[in-house]
Design a protein around this motif. Structure first.
Motif, mmCIF file in Angstrom:
data_model
loop_
_atom_site.group_PDB
_atom_site.id
_atom_site.type_symbol
_atom_site.label_atom_id
_atom_site.label_comp_id
_atom_site.label_asym_id
_atom_site.label_seq_id
_atom_site.Cartn_x
_atom_site.Cartn_y
_atom_site.Cartn_z
ATOM 1 N N GLN A 85 55.001 68.779 -53.839
ATOM 2 C CA GLN A 85 54.686 67.490 -53.478
ATOM 3 C C GLN A 85 53.297 67.712 -52.718
ATOM 4 O O GLN A 85 52.592 66.876 -52.643
ATOM 5 N N SER A 86 53.174 68.819 -52.062
ATOM 6 C CA SER A 86 51.971 68.677 -51.139
ATOM 7 C C SER A 86 50.430 68.735 -52.022
ATOM 8 O O SER A 86 49.667 68.659 -51.355
ATOM 9 N N SER A 87 50.725 69.189 -53.181
ATOM 10 C CA SER A 87 49.606 69.310 -54.295
ATOM 11 C C SER A 87 49.545 67.984 -55.064
ATOM 12 O O SER A 87 49.034 68.030 -56.119
ATOM 13 N N MET A 88 49.962 66.892 -54.623
ATOM 14 C CA MET A 88 49.991 65.688 -55.352
ATOM 15 C C MET A 88 48.694 65.141 -55.808
ATOM 16 O O MET A 88 48.436 64.580 -56.722
ATOM 17 N N SER A 89 47.743 65.450 -55.101
ATOM 18 C CA SER A 89 46.467 64.985 -55.566
ATOM 19 C C SER A 89 45.523 66.208 -56.273
ATOM 20 O O SER A 89 44.455 65.829 -56.804
ATOM 21 N N PRO B 238 49.307 68.295 -62.426
ATOM 22 C CA PRO B 238 50.516 69.158 -62.123
ATOM 23 C C PRO B 238 51.981 68.411 -61.793
ATOM 24 O O PRO B 238 52.904 68.549 -62.262
ATOM 25 N N LEU B 239 51.657 67.372 -60.891
ATOM 26 C CA LEU B 239 52.766 66.731 -60.405
ATOM 27 C C LEU B 239 53.715 66.091 -61.155
ATOM 28 O O LEU B 239 54.954 66.175 -60.841
ATOM 29 N N ASN B 240 52.988 65.287 -62.220
ATOM 30 C CA ASN B 240 53.817 64.510 -63.251
ATOM 31 C C ASN B 240 53.941 65.233 -64.608
ATOM 32 O O ASN B 240 54.394 64.618 -65.502
ATOM 33 N N VAL C 193 44.883 57.453 -52.419
ATOM 34 C CA VAL C 193 45.029 58.543 -53.219
ATOM 35 C C VAL C 193 43.742 59.163 -53.569
ATOM 36 O O VAL C 193 42.787 58.398 -54.037
ATOM 37 N N GLN C 194 43.511 60.405 -53.417
ATOM 38 C CA GLN C 194 42.111 61.017 -53.665
ATOM 39 C C GLN C 194 42.401 62.311 -54.474
ATOM 40 O O GLN C 194 43.465 62.951 -54.016
ATOM 41 N N PHE C 195 41.847 62.458 -55.774
ATOM 42 C CA PHE C 195 42.264 63.608 -56.408
ATOM 43 C C PHE C 195 41.083 64.634 -56.177
ATOM 44 O O PHE C 195 40.112 64.408 -55.769
ATOM 45 N N ILE C 196 41.427 65.900 -56.488
ATOM 46 C CA ILE C 196 40.418 67.238 -56.484
ATOM 47 C C ILE C 196 40.634 68.077 -57.866
ATOM 48 O O ILE C 196 41.910 68.098 -58.290
ATOM 49 N N LEU C 197 39.530 68.429 -58.481
ATOM 50 C CA LEU C 197 39.675 68.917 -59.834
ATOM 51 C C LEU C 197 39.375 70.529 -59.706
ATOM 52 O O LEU C 197 38.539 70.897 -59.058
ATOM 53 N N LYS C 198 40.366 71.119 -60.320
ATOM 54 C CA LYS C 198 40.347 72.657 -60.141
ATOM 55 C C LYS C 198 40.441 73.264 -61.666
ATOM 56 O O LYS C 198 40.768 72.532 -62.409
#
Length: 213
Positions: A23-27, A47-49, A84-89
């Motif tokens: 859950q901590s990696s939801m973004s 990944p979260l969903n 909500v803010q996303f980060i791309l890896k």
């Protein structure tokens, strides 16, 4: 002698840089570059969903990564008020254990791109778009391989026959190429137009699908 209970509770070590999908990696969003004879592709998943959120085609790895970064920036801008803010890896940030779903999704997408059809449905998630645009994308997603419809016909399926122009605009903002098959939409005269990744690739995708129908 019994085992040390502290040793039993010691967390499993993971390679440097890898993170668990919690859950901590939801973004977190991760990308993977795919090379095929039909076209290069870059997919981005959440990944979260366990969902696909972005696909771009026909370019170098760096070009496609830049496109993905622009998409993430747009998503962050539109979702800022919701916090909500996303980060791309790169996908290598994920632990191999528990990432079988991503292997399957990548395999399914590659098969769809190169063969025109798949057995499994790919779950999509829309991080951008209006409700109307999302409705257009969802209905487009239901079109079967080998089926071509006009913008007017798609507008009718959406529920507004007079909205052909708005439907075309929504398709132009489709961020999940191939899985949302906007290449199956043609002009009223059957002409192949309006494909962001090029008419030649649109022809190729349609030929692949026609061969299996």
């Amino acid at each position: 002698m019994g085992t040390d209970p502290l040793a039993q509770s010691e967390p499993k070590k993971r390679p440097p840089g890898q993170v668990p999908v919690t859950q901590s990696s939801m973004s977190l969003l991760v990308y993977e570059f795919i090379e095929t004879d039909v076209a290069n592709a870059l997919i981005v998943v959440r990944p979260l969903n366990k969902s696909l959120v972005f696909v771009s085609l026909a370019g170098s790895k760096m070009k496609l990564i830049n496109e993905a970064n622009r998409f993430v920036s747009q998503a962050n801008s539109s979702l800022k008020k919701k916090g909500v803010q996303f980060i791309l890896k790169d996908r290598t940030i994920l632990e191999p254990e528990g990432s079988e779903w991503l292997e399957q999704l990548t395999s399914d997408f590659t098969q769809l791109l190169t063969c025109g059809t798949i057995q499994n449905e790919i779950k999509c998630e829309y991080l951008t778009g209006t409700e109307f645009q999302k409705k257009v994308w969802e209905i487009t997603k239901t079109l079967k391989p080998g089926v071509k419809v006009s913008y007017h016909q798609l507008a009718t399926l959406v529920g507004n026959p007079k909205a052909a122009r708005a439907v075309g605009s929504a398709l132009g903002k489709n961020n999940i190429a191939v899985v949302i098959p906007c290449h199956r939409i043609v002009g009223s005269d059957g002409k192949l137009t309006g494909f962001r990744w090029g008419v030649e690739l649109k022809k190729t995708l349609l030929r692949l699908e026609e061969a299996i129908v």
